[in-house]
Design an enzyme around this catalytic site. Structure first.
Site, PDB file in Angstrom:
ATOM      1  N   SER A   1     -69.718  41.638-143.879  1.00  0.00           N
ATOM      2  CA  SER A   1     -70.960  41.659-143.996  1.00  0.00           C
ATOM      3  C   SER A   1     -71.663  40.511-144.703  1.00  0.00           C
ATOM      4  O   SER A   1     -71.026  39.465-146.034  1.00  0.00           O
ATOM      5  CB  SER A   1     -71.072  43.634-144.892  1.00  0.00           C
ATOM      6  OG  SER A   1     -70.523  43.912-143.740  1.00  0.00           O
TER       7      SER A   1
ATOM      8  N   ASP B   1     -50.909  47.969-152.235  1.00  0.00           N
ATOM      9  CA  ASP B   1     -49.665  46.838-153.208  1.00  0.00           C
ATOM     10  C   ASP B   1     -48.784  48.139-152.833  1.00  0.00           C
ATOM     11  O   ASP B   1     -48.332  49.250-152.449  1.00  0.00           O
ATOM     12  CB  ASP B   1     -49.332  47.131-154.310  1.00  0.00           C
ATOM     13  CG  ASP B   1     -50.584  47.204-155.171  1.00  0.00           C
ATOM     14  OD1 ASP B   1     -50.887  45.837-155.402  1.00  0.00           O
ATOM     15  OD2 ASP B   1     -51.382  47.826-156.536  1.00  0.00           O
TER      16      ASP B   1
END
Length: 797
Positions: free
Chosen positions: A249, A324
């Protein structure tokens, strides 16, 4: 002949009746934009004025009434989109699309969004304002489901309509959160490279978070061996999604000191995968206590982008690392146990069932540790015995996102608006803000957390030792931000933000190309107005590509090149980076970059990993540093005896690029124009069926723009030589507080997702040309120019 005439006399009327019946049936599926309709549970009538682009302007005496009406009109234009969005996180796509989506359903069920949504809903206060308004919105949707026409997609797929509930809203938000995350594409891939090729091959991939020439500056006046199967399977599980993912964006907000009329101007164009219908549904709501012009996701009552006469806000992706992966260690004597720093703990198990269209149900078990689900069980092609888990911050923290969206949309001052941002824990967003008082601000919102020193979160971590666990969360006040900076503007282009307590925070930031161009344009000019900003938001000039083309060209040996190609190189040296449909230079440059990447990486990575490299954000980030790094270990082609240099790669890549363009278009270089290979088609899930494509898809169109320019029309490199745009501006908005009633916007196709609506694609040509339309807010003007009026009648008391 007489017999034929008799047959025709009988069959022609029958065929006519069938055609008439089909026409009547199809007409009955068209959204109702005028007249009167009964809507239960209203306290008073609600008036819905539709403007010439099918955008509803909803006027009610209470916000609950207006929100109930919003649910109804939103559903009649976007019910199919709502249905798909709520199904993704719940693992229910296979029920519509069959066995091809089973792996996708497995992945989302393993992520635990659906379970997390159930837990969140169970703990809500049913009397809180945002819950009551959400229930009113859902009531509006469900009344349309009961009484309105069934969208054609439900007939074509055989899906039965069913009521919406609170959990569906949270599941939709959860999917959007995951679509922002980049780690699932990146971490397993980078670990594979480290294990397969060695750490030296990671050094030149620009994966580190380090200072760049253009990063978003903080300002506060008060304080200044993983196997290939995992990474490829996670990527393949997402490629068939029937709905877009969020990609990037742009946004900038200009202070009064830099505008012609002395008022704030906000610009925002969130970059999202293109689809039909487009992502946003516009609605203007006006009640005595609430007035906002907003952009809504299908199935979510509160806008993510909005403005009023007092303030405006937009968003971009923060690109922080909130996912993660961990290697786990299973007890060799007891497979139900896994190691932690405190000893052995039990795996948890949840049985899941996926309904598959035309097939038996698929049953599987989600096996989890303290970190999250074991993805080996999700990705069937994963080899190797070491379990790998995925840990996503979204499901680890109390979910206050719906409350935050409500609070943002109901704020009227900067201070009250800011207070709600700390409740956005994931996905990480850059919230861009401007108001009528002259304030401009940028806040990076996310639950940021500390990791132990020397922990590379872009690789799969050690889950057994406890040495690479997440630490404490940072207070929101420590997040990167800028409030009313002295340079008089704020911006974001998904590029790297400034430091957090002196350290750059890890993330999957985009290259500085767009940011550099935005700053290049904003900084010297002090008389910005709406027209200049609207021109800037459609800018297609790269601040980086021309210099890279020059860097590669200077190393070429032109001795044996055709004269026409030498002339082409001369044209490239004069190119200023504009990616218009008539540009030959764009075609040559992008083809050259593709072959450069292919000749640099494919020999070490192989087909599958090279394809995956091209799907990551960091492949965009590595191009500029790589071109200027003559000593990179990647330049040598390991399949040859010769030790190749960057010059060798640039040379062969240029020759392959022009040869492929010549094969595609012929010897006349003037015909190698960008618009012939860079096209945009808005795909509807049903449009994947070739016979239905022209009825549901919009396009294809030749389109201006390219990767990492402000008008970011992105695509994936491949061997086809056809650069089909996959993501780009999902809307373009320019909010000018000097003339708030004439602020402008555009959608990529149209407001309605119903293919029988006149507003299905009525903005597409304007969007392609970079044109805009007014976002109407003045009631007298709305009434005098309305296209239609739909009145929802309250039940007589």
């Amino acid at each position: 002949m007489r017999r034929l005439k008799k047959i025709l006399k009988i069959t022609i009327p029958i065929l006519g009746l069938l055609v008439l019946g089909l026409c009547i049936f199809l007409y009955s599926l068209t959204p109702v934009y005028e007249g009167e309709a009964n809507l239960k549970n209203l306290s008073e009538n609600v008036d819905v004025y539709y403007d010439s682009y099918g955008i509803p302007h909803i006027y009610g005496v209470s916000e609950k009434d207006a929100t109930r009406a919003l649910g109804y009109v939103h559903a009649q234009d976007r019910l199919w989109q709502m249905e798909l969005l709520r199904r993704i996180s719940a693992g229910q796509l296979s029920e519509i699309f069959g066995e091809d989506l089973v792996e996708t359903d497995k992945l989302f069920l393993a992520l635990g969004i659906d379970d997390y949504s159930k837990e969140t809903v169970a703990n809500l206060d049913p009397n809180s304002d945002y819950v009551l308004l959400t229930e009113a919105y859902l009531d509006g949707i469900n009344q349309f489901i009961e009484e309105g026409p069934t969208p054609v997609e439900f007939y074509l797929t055989g899906v039965k309509k069913r009521p919406f509930e609170l959990k569906d809203v949270y599941n939709t938000i959860g999917y959007i959160g995951f679509s922002f995350a980049m780690a699932h594409k990146t971490d397993p891939f980078l670990t594979t490279i480290k294990d397969k090729l060695g750490p030296a091959y990671l050094q030149d991939l620009s994966i580190e978070t380090i200072p760049t020439s253009t990063y978003i500056k903080n300002y506060n006046p008060l304080k200044d061996t993983l196997q290939l199967g995992l990474s490829s399977k996670l990527a393949s599980a997402l490629k068939d999604l029937p709905l877009p993912m969020f990609e990037g964006s742009n946004s900038w907000v200009i202070s009064p000191e830099k505008t012609k009329n002395g008022n704030v101007i906000l610009a925002n164009d969130p970059h999202i995968g293109f689809s039909q219908p487009s992502v946003w549904y516009e609605a203007h709501i006006s009640t005595p206590t609430y007035k906002k012009y907003g952009y809504h996701l299908a199935g979510v009552p509160f806008p993510l982008l909005a403005h009023s006469r007092q303030l405006a806000y937009g968003l971009t992706m923060f690109e922080n690392d909130d996912v993660d992966f961990y290697f786990e260690e299973t007890n060799p004597q007891d497979s139900t146990l896994y190691r932690t720093e405190n000893g052995w703990e039990k795996y948890t198990y949840k049985e899941k069932i996926i309904k598959v269209k035309g097939e038996d149900d698929v049953k599987f078990t989600v096996k989890s540790t303290r970190h999250g689900a074991v993805v080996n069980n999700v990705a069937a092609s994963v080899t190797g015995e070491k379990p790998v888990t995925i840990s996503w911050i979204y499901t680890k923290v109390e979910n206050k996102l719906l409350s935050a969206l409500y609070g943002m949309s109901h704020s009227e001052t900067m201070n009250t608006f800011k207070r709600h941002l700390e409740d956005i824990h994931a996905p990480g967003l850059n919230i861009m803000y401007g108001d009528a008082e002259g304030n401009v601000a940028w806040w990076a919102t996310a639950k940021l957390y500390r990791m132990p020193d020397s922990t590379n979160t872009k690789l799969v971590l050690d889950g057994a030792s406890g040495k690479q666990e997440r630490g404490e969360f940072l207070d929101f006040s420590e997040n990167p931000h800028a409030e009313n900076p002295t340079w008089n503007y704020v911006y974001s282009a998904n590029n790297q933000p400034d430091t957090v307590n002196g350290l750059f925070f890890p993330g999957y930031y985009l290259p500085e190309n767009r940011a550099k161009r935005i700053v290049e344009l904003l900084k010297p000019k002090n008389d910005w107005d709406k027209e200049a900003v609207s021109k800037m938001i459609t800018d297609v000039t790269s601040a980086v590509d021309p210099s890279l083309a020059t860097s590669m060209a200077k190393d070429l040996d032109i001795t044996n090149l055709d004269k026409s190609y030498i002339k082409l190189l001369d044209d490239l040296s004069k190119w200023e980076g504009e990616a218009t449909v008539n540009s030959v230079e764009s075609s040559v440059y992008q083809r050259w970059v593709f072959y450069m990447l292919k000749n640099t990486f494919k020999d070490e990575l192989g087909d599958a990993l090279f394809t995956q490299l091209l799907s990551t954000h960091f492949h965009k980030r590595l191009i500029a540093p790589l071109v200027n790094n003559t000593t990179s270990i990647w330049w040598d082609n390991v399949a040859t005896e010769k030790v190749e240099t960057s010059k060798d790669i640039f040379q062969i890549s240029f020759e392959q690029a022009v040869a492929s363009l010549e094969k595609q278009f012929g010897k006349d270089i003037s015909t190698w124009t960008w618009g012939k290979i860079h096209t945009l088609e808005h795909e509807h899930p049903i449009g994947k069926v070739e016979t239905l494509r022209k009825y549901f898809n919009v396009g294809p169109f030749p389109i201006n723009g390219t990767k990492e320019v402000i008008n970011n029309m992105s695509f994936t490199y491949d061997e086809t030589g056809e650069y089909k745009v996959t993501s780009g501006p999902s809307t373009r908005r320019v909010i000018d507080f000097s003339d708030i009633e004439n602020s402008i916007s555009i959608l990529p196709t149209g407001q309605s997702g119903n293919p029988f609506s006149s507003h299905y694609n009525d903005q597409a040509k304007m969007y392609n040309k970079g044109e805009f339309r007014k976002m109407m807010m003045n009631k007298e003007e709305i009434i005098s120019t309305k296209k239609s009026l739909l009145i929802f009648k309250a039940e007589e008391k």
